[in-house]
Design an enzyme around this catalytic site. Structure first.
Site, mmCIF file in Angstrom:
data_model
loop_
_atom_site.group_PDB
_atom_site.id
_atom_site.type_symbol
_atom_site.label_atom_id
_atom_site.label_comp_id
_atom_site.label_asym_id
_atom_site.label_seq_id
_atom_site.Cartn_x
_atom_site.Cartn_y
_atom_site.Cartn_z
ATOM 1 N N GLU A 37 -11.554 -4.522 -2.626
ATOM 2 C CA GLU A 37 -10.765 -3.247 -3.118
ATOM 3 C C GLU A 37 -10.480 -3.308 -4.623
ATOM 4 O OE1 GLU A 37 -7.082 -3.119 -0.623
ATOM 5 O OE2 GLU A 37 -8.175 -4.867 0.209
ATOM 6 N N HIS A 69 0.796 -1.299 0.013
ATOM 7 C CA HIS A 69 0.026 -0.043 -0.037
ATOM 8 C C HIS A 69 0.714 1.311 -0.118
ATOM 9 C CE1 HIS A 69 -3.347 -2.389 0.254
ATOM 10 N NE2 HIS A 69 -3.431 -2.622 1.626
ATOM 11 N N HIS A 98 -9.877 1.517 0.731
ATOM 12 C CA HIS A 98 -9.613 0.245 1.688
ATOM 13 C C HIS A 98 -10.583 0.309 2.560
ATOM 14 C CE1 HIS A 98 -7.700 -3.002 3.964
ATOM 15 N NE2 HIS A 98 -6.676 -3.121 2.934
#
Length: 383
Positions: A347, A133, A207
């Site tokens: 996601e 991420h 997210h």
């Protein structure tokens, strides 16, 4: 950047209206209030978008975070369907990606490295041997600028962030915007856009972790019905990096083409992929592929309350994460202790590790060719 942000808001609003058909006279409202300050004194804002039917979204400028998403059930009871925290301090002091905008690159990059035009770039390793991420200080841990807020047939907020060349190891100065838009019917569109001054990679998503019964519900999300229109998924190795294979879901616990409960297959240790993922933590290759307008990526229904979430996206994949690392150590909203299975993430994104996987859809972004990803959280009630 300010003018571009306003244009992004208009585009997102128009797209939302054209897809979802919201043309009534009832307006959606956008309001703003102070949410606190970071340690360096940076002020953080909270923006609430509210539709007439009781659906509302609250966005923090810290991490361009979707803090809450409230929706009525079959009996009219309104519940917040997102796991997270009641205040800014929770997101700062106990980060767990709840509802944040992730970037520059959502999901994992193997070894924290990728090569672009013959040059290798090194990223922070914040997931054992991988970069996850965006690395240690991704987009989720930064103060975004509120460019504009607007009420009307579509209420919206535009947030912007300037990521300098070399930020967390990524090449190119990246000007990113996220536009949240809520229409009169209560459909939340999230439009991501990014422009770069040199070749780079970008993969942005939200997210959010959902429990359609309402966060903190006794049973969590395990009994909820999940549909993912994907005939294949990307199996992973022991480090949760895709092997490069597109494996058919037929006859496996990864077949969600027809609705079935999240719990079904979650503990099936006969499937090696469930073992290495500690449950579901896998990218599904959507049958639709890359699309010009958002199309269905996943559907989640809570039979008890009737609340339904449809996730639509322009991207080719969706990561289904069954909250495997929620271990009871995080205290969230209303003092609720979050455990594995209390919520799931869906996601939409490019495939994990795409910069190192030539067969996957490319995540490359070049000057003059902006990155765009539009996704929608469509909320409804099953009668």
């Amino acid at each position: 950047m300010r003018g571009r942000g306003k244009n992004s808001a208009m585009v997102a609003a128009a797209l939302c209206a054209s897809i979802l058909g919201g043309t009534g006279a009832v307006a959606a409202e956008a309001t703003q209030e102070a949410a606190g300050n970071l340690a360096d004194g940076a002020p953080i804002q909270a923006i609430t978008l509210k539709a007439a039917n009781g659906i509302s979204a609250r966005i923090l400028s810290y991490g361009a975070t979707l803090q809450s998403l409230k929706a009525p059930g079959r009996d009219g009871t309104v519940a917040d369907v997102l796991l997270g925290y009641d205040d800014l301090a929770g997101y700062v002091d106990h980060p767990n990606y709840f509802g944040v905008t992730v970037g520059r690159y959502a999901n994992r990059i193997a070894g924290g490295a990728f090569t672009l035009d013959g040059k290798t770039y090194r990223l922070p390793l914040n997931d054992k041997t991988n970069s996850l991420h965006g690395g240690g200080k991704g987009f989720d841990k930064q103060a975004w600028k509120v460019v504009s807020i607007k009420s009307g047939p579509v209420a919206s907020v535009v947030l912007s962030l300037l990521s300098p060349d070399g930020d967390s190891g990524y090449p190119g100065t990246l000007a990113a915007t996220v536009t949240y838009s809520l229409d009169e019917a209560g459909n939340l569109t999230i439009a991501f856009e990014a422009k770069t001054d040199k070749p780079t990679i970008v993969n942005m998503t939200n997210h959010a972790i959902f429990d359609m019964a309402g966060e903190g519900s006794a049973a969590g999300a395990m009994g909820q019905l999940l549909t993912i229109p994907a005939s294949a998924f990307t199996p992973v190795d022991e480090k949760l990096i895709p092997t490069g294979e597109l494996r058919k879901v037929d006859g496996t616990v990864f077949d969600f083409r027809a609705p079935r409960t999240v719990a079904q297959g979650l503990r099936d240790g006969r499937d090696r992929q469930i073992v290495v993922g500690r449950g579901y933590d896998h990218n599904f290759a959507l049958d639709k592929g890359v699309t010009a307008t958002p199309q269905l990526a996943a559907r989640l229904e809570d039979p008890a309350s009737g609340r339904v979430l449809e996730v639509l996206s322009t991207e080719p994949g969706v990561q289904f994460y069954s909250g495997n690392f929620l271990d009871g150590t995080l205290v969230g909203k209303q003092g609720h202790l979050y455990r594995m299975g209390d919520g799931i993430a869906l996601e939409p994104q490019k495939f994990p590790d795409a910069p190192n996987q030539p067969a996957f859809v490319s995540a490359r972004v070049d000057p003059g060719k902006p990155y765009r990803h539009t996704m929608i959280y469509r909320l409804s009630v099953a009668r």
